[in-house]
Design an enzyme around this catalytic site. Structure first.
Site, PDB file in Angstrom:
ATOM      1  CG  ASP A 352      -2.439   0.815   0.796  1.00 26.17           C
ATOM      2  OD1 ASP A 352      -3.102   0.173   0.499  1.00 26.17           O
ATOM      3  OD2 ASP A 352      -2.695   1.962   1.558  1.00 26.17           O
ATOM      4  CB  VAL A 409      -5.118   0.974  -6.662  1.00 28.26           C
ATOM      5  CG1 VAL A 409      -3.819   0.061  -5.853  1.00 28.26           C
ATOM      6  CG2 VAL A 409      -5.295   1.067  -8.254  1.00 28.26           C
ATOM      7  CD  GLU A 411     -12.677  -0.217 -10.939  1.00 24.92           C
ATOM      8  OE1 GLU A 411     -13.221  -0.236 -11.445  1.00 24.92           O
ATOM      9  OE2 GLU A 411     -11.206  -0.768 -10.737  1.00 24.92           O
ATOM     10  CB  SER A 438     -15.857  -3.845 -10.643  1.00 28.39           C
ATOM     11  OG  SER A 438     -15.227  -2.378 -10.126  1.00 28.39           O
ATOM     12  CG  HIS A 459     -14.644  -8.230 -10.841  1.00 33.38           C
ATOM     13  ND1 HIS A 459     -16.095  -8.264 -11.061  1.00 33.38           N
ATOM     14  CD2 HIS A 459     -15.354  -6.897  -9.597  1.00 33.38           C
ATOM     15  CE1 HIS A 459     -17.100  -7.509 -10.886  1.00 33.38           C
ATOM     16  NE2 HIS A 459     -16.640  -6.829  -9.466  1.00 33.38           N
TER      17      HIS A 459
END
Length: 723
Positions: A352, A409, A411, A438, A459
């Site tokens: 991260d 991370v 979108e 997604s 996904h």
């Protein structure tokens, strides 16, 4: 004489017998299967076994056990799927029940030595034995889950279980398809005892037989009463007066098996066991021949098994295993992916932008494990072993040696591109790079990659630890070797993979969006919000559309709509906004009602109370006088999803009927009783679906106009099939 029965049993396929001091131990071990099932030839063999044992004067008792780590896991569902007549269904269950009834009334003790999981018909087989002992292992599951395939327990379960544990507890177990561990099963009386291993299991079984030479079932003893009372008992009458309403509140009448279970128990417990078993068989027939059962067996058994066997996996590639996975982004999705990967024994690098963010993501696993420990499902040692698998970091250098990278991370195409470049500078040339996007097209994201042939979409669905599906998205340049590796990883973490081709929103997000958007469009039309939500539940969906939109968050949906608009316009295409878009814009931009995450959306979320529809909705969107019928609302919500799926199939976004059906149920909860979006069309009939779609299009808009492929299929009399 005992030699005769042993010889007769040993002559049967998949059954073996040995005798010790007059006690016959029969081991069921089907050589062509990983687990024993009650299928082709079983009933006939069991009838022979029963007659041989009963007629053997030297046989003092019988132990039924398994040569596998499970006992018997139920009926052969493939066999049930071939049933077409009431006579076939009735005869199938009556044949085995006749043998079981003979066995339990023969005056000789019979013990079920349960080596592991016993479900459905397997547990019913055990319930017909006088004594039941199971291996005490966390892997052992005992239950009657037939309702999950639209069926009821047809091997005596609806009659023996209530006579053992009482009507109320039996109804709870059967209508919910609950599975028990051995200790729970002992506590409520489903089994009598547990054993630590097979040796103790058989030893205890033999000891019980020697101590109980003339065993009978409780219900065959004079003066027997059902624990807690029979169906006429005032307390039980209360249960039956409430149970149908409670069942309907959850199932909304979409699952007739629940009603048939209630009826079978109610009627059967007014009479003796023999008449009760006949009553059960009749209700089993009603379930087996129902559209709901056929839909659910077709998708949740046949098609699901085809997927698990690798129907969508490319041929010609050896099975692979991921040993080290790098996860970019430790938010809710990344944290969940880290947990399921580590749980499967994979080393995880959780990256991260800050070490605090990475540690917070790892802490998600800690919380899940602490909950499992509190429920007796894990230990501190197992918890530490799993946490040791997850390394937190802020440095891309730690991704060195990863077989697989999963980017999870925000979108945003630019942020994702930067992640791709940073990771590929470190990871091996053979590594697969996957995005958990997604909605964003994989082919577009792969442009940032030096090796787009090794770029794929994985996904996941939230929450990752609970949701069973992963949608694998194949980009234009993704090669088959990469798809095979992605497919194998999904299986490795015990998820169900579906494979789709690249497009905006792919399959699941694209079709799921039609459901919530239709609900919002109804609101804009002046349909009362409560009517919309009730229609959502009546349609068989797990959540109504407005509540579901709140869960997903209106701000996220608006972001996706805006991003889609920009992308289409950049491609020179026309963006046609859905009638739901102005509502979402108003809710987010003008009213700040972004959904559950901020405590207000279409619903209000008071801190110390249940959520409730926002009262101002009917002022913002006044309820029109002429409200459509509930059936129209239900049809709109189901047809819009099914029609969009047909378009996805037509455009080769979904590669198979199985992927479409299983993906719709596991991905966003499309009405399981309908068997998935394409099975819904098959069940109605393609011609009737087309006709109704045209009616809906005339009344509510062009989005309901049937997909071109449906019109063509209707003309040819075809239906959706992978065969």
């Amino acid at each position: 004489m005992s030699t005769n029965s042993v010889n007769a049993i040993n002559a049967l396929n998949n059954f073996s017998a040995e005798v010790d001091n007059g006690i016959i131990t029969v081991t069921i071990d089907q050589s062509d299967r990983k687990m024993n099932v009650i299928g082709d030839g079983f009933n006939e063999a069991f009838a022979t076994l029963t007659d041989a044992f009963i007629s053997d004067e030297e046989a003092k008792g019988l132990i039924l056990t398994s040569g596998k780590s499970t006992f018997v896991v139920g009926a052969d569902i493939d066999q049930l799927a071939t049933i077409t007549t009431a006579e076939e269904a009735f005869d199938l269950v009556e044949y085995l029940k006749t043998s079981l009834r003979k066995l339990e009334t023969a005056g000789k003790p019979v013990v079920a030595a349960i080596t592991g999981t016993a479900l459905g018909g397997g547990l019913e087989l055990a319930l017909a034995c006088h004594y039941r002992i199971a291996i005490d292992s966390p892997k052992t599951k005992l239950g009657l889950p037939e309702v999950k395939l639209g069926l009821l327990p047809g091997g005596g379960g609806t009659q023996r279980l209530p006579r053992l544990v009482g009507i109320q507890k039996a109804l709870e177990l059967m209508t919910q398809g609950k599975e028990l561990n051995p200790q729970q099963a002992v506590e409520i009386g489903v089994i009598h005892d547990t054993a630590k291993d097979n040796e103790e299991l058989i030893s205890k079984a033999k000891e019980w037989i020697l101590n109980n030479p003339k065993a009978t079932q409780p219900w065959d003893e004079k003066g027997f009463r059902i624990p807690g009372g029979d169906s006429k008992n005032p307390k039980v009458v209360q249960v039956f007066s409430i149970a149908p309403a409670m069942a309907n509140q959850k199932s909304h009448g979409n699952y007739p098996a629940i009603t048939h279970i209630l009826s079978s128990v109610f009627e059967g417990c007014l009479t003796d066991i023999d008449n009760g078993l006949k009553i059960e068989s009749r209700y089993f027939v009603a379930c087996a021949l129902s559209d709901v059962s056929k839909n659910m067996i077709n998708t949740l058994w046949t098609q699901l098994n085809n997927i698990k066997k690798g129907q969508s996996r490319p041929n010609g590639f050896e099975r692979s295993k991921v040993s080290k996975v790098g996860i970019l982004g430790a938010g809710m999705m990344g944290a969940g992916i880290a947990y399921v990967s580590a749980k499967s024994g994979i080393d995880v690098v959780l990256l991260d932008t800050s070490i605090e963010g990475a540690e917070k993501g790892k802490n998600y696993s800690t919380k899940l494990l602490d909950k499992a420990i509190s429920r007796g499902r894990s230990t501190n040692e197992k918890k530490q072993a799993l946490l040791d698998k997850i390394k937190t970091t802020t440095s891309y250098d730690d991704l060195e040696g990863c077989d697989l990278i999963i980017e999870a991370v925000f979108e945003d195409i630019d942020i994702k591109a930067a992640c791709t470049r940073n990771a590929e500078a470190v990871i091996p040339e053979t590594a697969v790079y996957a995005s958990n996007t997604s909605t964003l097209p994989i082919t577009e994201l792969a442009k940032a990659s030096k090796r787009p042939n090794q770029f794929i979409g994985l996904h996941f669905f939230s929450p990752v630890d609970k949701m069973p599906l992963v949608e694998i998205i194949v980009g234009e340049e993704t090669d088959d070797a990469t798809l095979a590796k992605g497919f194998d990883y999904v299986g490795q973490i015990a998820k169900t993979p579906i494979v789709v081709n690249d497009s905006r929103g792919f399959y699941t997000s694209r079709v799921f969006g039609t459901y919530v958007s239709e609900g919002i469009a109804m609101l804009a039309e002046g349909i009362h919000p409560r009517s919309i939500e009730v229609a959502g539940l009546k349609s068989g969906m797990p959540m109504p559309p407005l509540a579901l939109q709140d869960e997903v968050s209106l701000s996220l949906s608006l972001h996706v709509m805006q991003q889609t608009k920009r992308a289409l316009e950049a491609e020179g295409k026309i963006f046609t906004p859905h009638s739901a878009m102005p509502v979402v814009e108003k809710m987010v931009n003008e009213l700040g009602r972004e959904g559950k995450k901020v405590g207000k959306g279409f619903y209000d979320y008071p801190e110390n109370g249940e959520k409730r529809l926002w009262p101002e909705l009917t002022k913002l969107y006044p309820t029109k006088d002429d409200q459509p019928s509930q059936q129209d609302l239900v049809d709109r919500l189901l047809y819009v999803q099914a029609n969009e799926t047909a378009k996805c199939y037509e455009e080769n976004v979904v590669r198979s009927v199985a992927d479409a059906n299983v993906g719709s149920i596991f991905g966003w909860g499309f009405a399981p009783n309908q068997g998935g979006t394409l099975q819904f069309i098959n069940s109605i009939g393609v011609q009737k679906f087309v006709e109704r779609s045209k009616e809906l299009a005339a009344a509510y808009g062009e989005r309901f106009a049937p997909a071109k492929i449906l019109v063509e299929m209707a003309e040819k009399g075809q239906e959706f099939s992978d065969e």
